[in-house]
Write a protein that holds these residues in place. Sequence first.
Motif, PDB file in Angstrom:
ATOM      1  N   GLN A 130       0.833  -1.206   0.000  1.00 40.20           N
ATOM      2  CA  GLN A 130       0.000   0.000   0.000  1.00 40.20           C
ATOM      3  C   GLN A 130       0.870   1.260   0.000  1.00 40.20           C
ATOM      4  N   TRP A 131       0.384   2.282  -0.667  1.00 41.71           N
ATOM      5  CA  TRP A 131       1.117   3.542  -0.720  1.00 41.71           C
ATOM      6  C   TRP A 131       1.330   4.111   0.673  1.00 41.71           C
ATOM      7  N   THR A 132       0.352   3.960   1.536  1.00 46.45           N
ATOM      8  CA  THR A 132       0.482   4.504   2.895  1.00 46.45           C
ATOM      9  C   THR A 132       1.680   3.905   3.626  1.00 46.45           C
ATOM     10  N   GLU A 133       2.044   2.675   3.267  1.00 48.95           N
ATOM     11  CA  GLU A 133       3.210   2.040   3.877  1.00 48.95           C
ATOM     12  C   GLU A 133       4.522   2.606   3.327  1.00 48.95           C
ATOM     13  N   LYS A 134       4.460   3.231   2.161  1.00 50.49           N
ATOM     14  CA  LYS A 134       5.663   3.749   1.493  1.00 50.49           C
ATOM     15  C   LYS A 134       5.948   5.205   1.856  1.00 50.49           C
ATOM     16  N   ILE A 135       4.982   5.872   2.419  1.00 53.87           N
ATOM     17  CA  ILE A 135       5.118   7.301   2.705  1.00 53.87           C
ATOM     18  C   ILE A 135       6.302   7.586   3.630  1.00 53.87           C
ATOM     19  N   ALA A 136       6.560   6.710   4.579  1.00 52.72           N
ATOM     20  CA  ALA A 136       7.696   6.923   5.492  1.00 52.72           C
ATOM     21  C   ALA A 136       9.003   6.997   4.708  1.00 52.72           C
ATOM     22  N   ARG A 137       9.183   6.122   3.695  1.00 49.30           N
ATOM     23  CA  ARG A 137      10.407   6.142   2.878  1.00 49.30           C
ATOM     24  C   ARG A 137      10.471   7.424   2.050  1.00 49.30           C
ATOM     25  N   VAL A 138       9.338   7.870   1.555  1.00 50.09           N
ATOM     26  CA  VAL A 138       9.292   9.115   0.782  1.00 50.09           C
ATOM     27  C   VAL A 138       9.740  10.287   1.665  1.00 50.09           C
ATOM     28  N   LYS A 139       9.199  10.353   2.848  1.00 52.02           N
ATOM     29  CA  LYS A 139       9.561  11.435   3.783  1.00 52.02           C
ATOM     30  C   LYS A 139      11.042  11.346   4.153  1.00 52.02           C
ATOM     31  N   GLU A 140      11.516  10.140   4.400  1.00 55.91           N
ATOM     32  CA  GLU A 140      12.927   9.935   4.751  1.00 55.91           C
ATOM     33  C   GLU A 140      13.839  10.414   3.617  1.00 55.91           C
ATOM     34  N   THR A 141      13.487  10.068   2.394  1.00 51.78           N
ATOM     35  CA  THR A 141      14.294  10.475   1.246  1.00 51.78           C
ATOM     36  C   THR A 141      14.279  11.987   1.082  1.00 51.78           C
ATOM     37  N   LEU A 142      13.120  12.586   1.237  1.00 50.79           N
ATOM     38  CA  LEU A 142      13.036  14.047   1.129  1.00 50.79           C
ATOM     39  C   LEU A 142      13.889  14.734   2.185  1.00 50.79           C
ATOM     40  N   THR A 143      13.801  14.267   3.402  1.00 51.71           N
ATOM     41  CA  THR A 143      14.599  14.855   4.487  1.00 51.71           C
ATOM     42  C   THR A 143      16.089  14.714   4.186  1.00 51.71           C
ATOM     43  N   PHE A 144      16.474  13.521   3.745  1.00 51.08           N
ATOM     44  CA  PHE A 144      17.871  13.304   3.383  1.00 51.08           C
ATOM     45  C   PHE A 144      18.301  14.240   2.262  1.00 51.08           C
ATOM     46  N   MET A 145      17.513  14.303   1.196  1.00 51.56           N
ATOM     47  CA  MET A 145      17.889  15.122   0.041  1.00 51.56           C
ATOM     48  C   MET A 145      17.981  16.595   0.414  1.00 51.56           C
ATOM     49  N   ALA A 154       0.333  17.984  -0.818  1.00 54.77           N
ATOM     50  CA  ALA A 154      -0.499  16.971  -1.473  1.00 54.77           C
ATOM     51  C   ALA A 154      -0.575  15.689  -0.640  1.00 54.77           C
ATOM     52  N   ASN A 155      -0.214  15.771   0.639  1.00 51.71           N
ATOM     53  CA  ASN A 155      -0.246  14.628   1.543  1.00 51.71           C
ATOM     54  C   ASN A 155       0.553  13.446   0.993  1.00 51.71           C
ATOM     55  N   TYR A 156       1.712  13.762   0.402  1.00 51.44           N
ATOM     56  CA  TYR A 156       2.658  12.756  -0.095  1.00 51.44           C
ATOM     57  C   TYR A 156       2.003  11.807  -1.107  1.00 51.44           C
ATOM     58  N   SER A 157       1.398  12.423  -2.102  1.00 50.33           N
ATOM     59  CA  SER A 157       0.721  11.615  -3.123  1.00 50.33           C
ATOM     60  C   SER A 157       1.730  10.785  -3.911  1.00 50.33           C
ATOM     61  N   ILE A 166       3.011  12.490  -7.238  1.00 51.67           N
ATOM     62  CA  ILE A 166       4.054  13.510  -7.077  1.00 51.67           C
ATOM     63  C   ILE A 166       5.371  12.864  -6.654  1.00 51.67           C
ATOM     64  N   ALA A 167       5.308  11.842  -5.829  1.00 56.52           N
ATOM     65  CA  ALA A 167       6.534  11.132  -5.425  1.00 56.52           C
ATOM     66  C   ALA A 167       7.196  10.493  -6.638  1.00 56.52           C
ATOM     67  N   GLN A 168       6.410   9.900  -7.522  1.00 56.69           N
ATOM     68  CA  GLN A 168       6.972   9.297  -8.729  1.00 56.69           C
ATOM     69  C   GLN A 168       7.568  10.363  -9.650  1.00 56.69           C
ATOM     70  N   GLU A 169       6.894  11.481  -9.762  1.00 56.59           N
ATOM     71  CA  GLU A 169       7.415  12.593 -10.571  1.00 56.59           C
ATOM     72  C   GLU A 169       8.749  13.072 -10.007  1.00 56.59           C
ATOM     73  N   PHE A 170       8.802  13.233  -8.692  1.00 56.33           N
ATOM     74  CA  PHE A 170      10.036  13.661  -8.036  1.00 56.33           C
ATOM     75  C   PHE A 170      11.154  12.647  -8.260  1.00 56.33           C
ATOM     76  N   ALA A 171      10.841  11.369  -8.123  1.00 53.05           N
ATOM     77  CA  ALA A 171      11.850  10.321  -8.310  1.00 53.05           C
ATOM     78  C   ALA A 171      12.433  10.383  -9.719  1.00 53.05           C
ATOM     79  N   GLY A 172      11.573  10.567 -10.707  1.00 46.97           N
ATOM     80  CA  GLY A 172      12.042  10.660 -12.092  1.00 46.97           C
ATOM     81  C   GLY A 172      12.930  11.859 -12.316  1.00 46.97           C
ATOM     82  N   LYS A 173      12.525  13.011 -11.809  1.00 45.85           N
ATOM     83  CA  LYS A 173      13.331  14.221 -11.960  1.00 45.85           C
ATOM     84  C   LYS A 173      14.647  14.099 -11.214  1.00 45.85           C
ATOM     85  N   LEU A 174      14.597  13.528 -10.037  1.00 43.45           N
ATOM     86  CA  LEU A 174      15.794  13.345  -9.222  1.00 43.45           C
ATOM     87  C   LEU A 174      16.808  12.456  -9.947  1.00 43.45           C
TER      88      LEU A 174
END
Length: 138
Positions: free
Chosen positions: A37-52, A99-102, A105-113
């Motif tokens: 589930q996406w809700t389970e992945k949000i923690a990794r998204v937040k972690e990556t953003l904080t790191f970046m 966007a509450n970590y949609s 948007i996370a996929q868009e960010f990953a691609g741009k990154l």
Amino acid sequence: MLWKESFRTSVDLIDAQHQELFQRVTNFLQAIKAEGQWTEKIARVKETLTFMESYVVEHFSDEEVYQQKINYPAYEEHHILHEEFKADVFKYAQKMAEANYSEEIAQEFAGKLLAWLIYHVSKEDQKIGEYARQRGAQ
């Protein structure tokens, strides 16, 4: 991992930091693509953003100090590229939070990154390494 030896600049600090960036981006992409589930992945998204948000500032600062140390002639242009990317990272962090970590948007960010990192390291940072080698600097 997405790191390739062809990305090496022969500047140890820069290469080590690039490898860390590639590892984090690889982990981020794997987390987004993983089953579950996406809700389970949000923690990794937040972690990556904080790191970046923190690591790009640290890495770019270290890289720019090195450029100044060797009197890299394209320092100003390179600095502008860094500032633009930092602004993009902060913009995406804000956009995702709003966007509450949609997932979209996370996929868009990953691609741009990923695209930016590969281009910047394989093209722009290689110029620093080439200049340093010509000058016998390390």
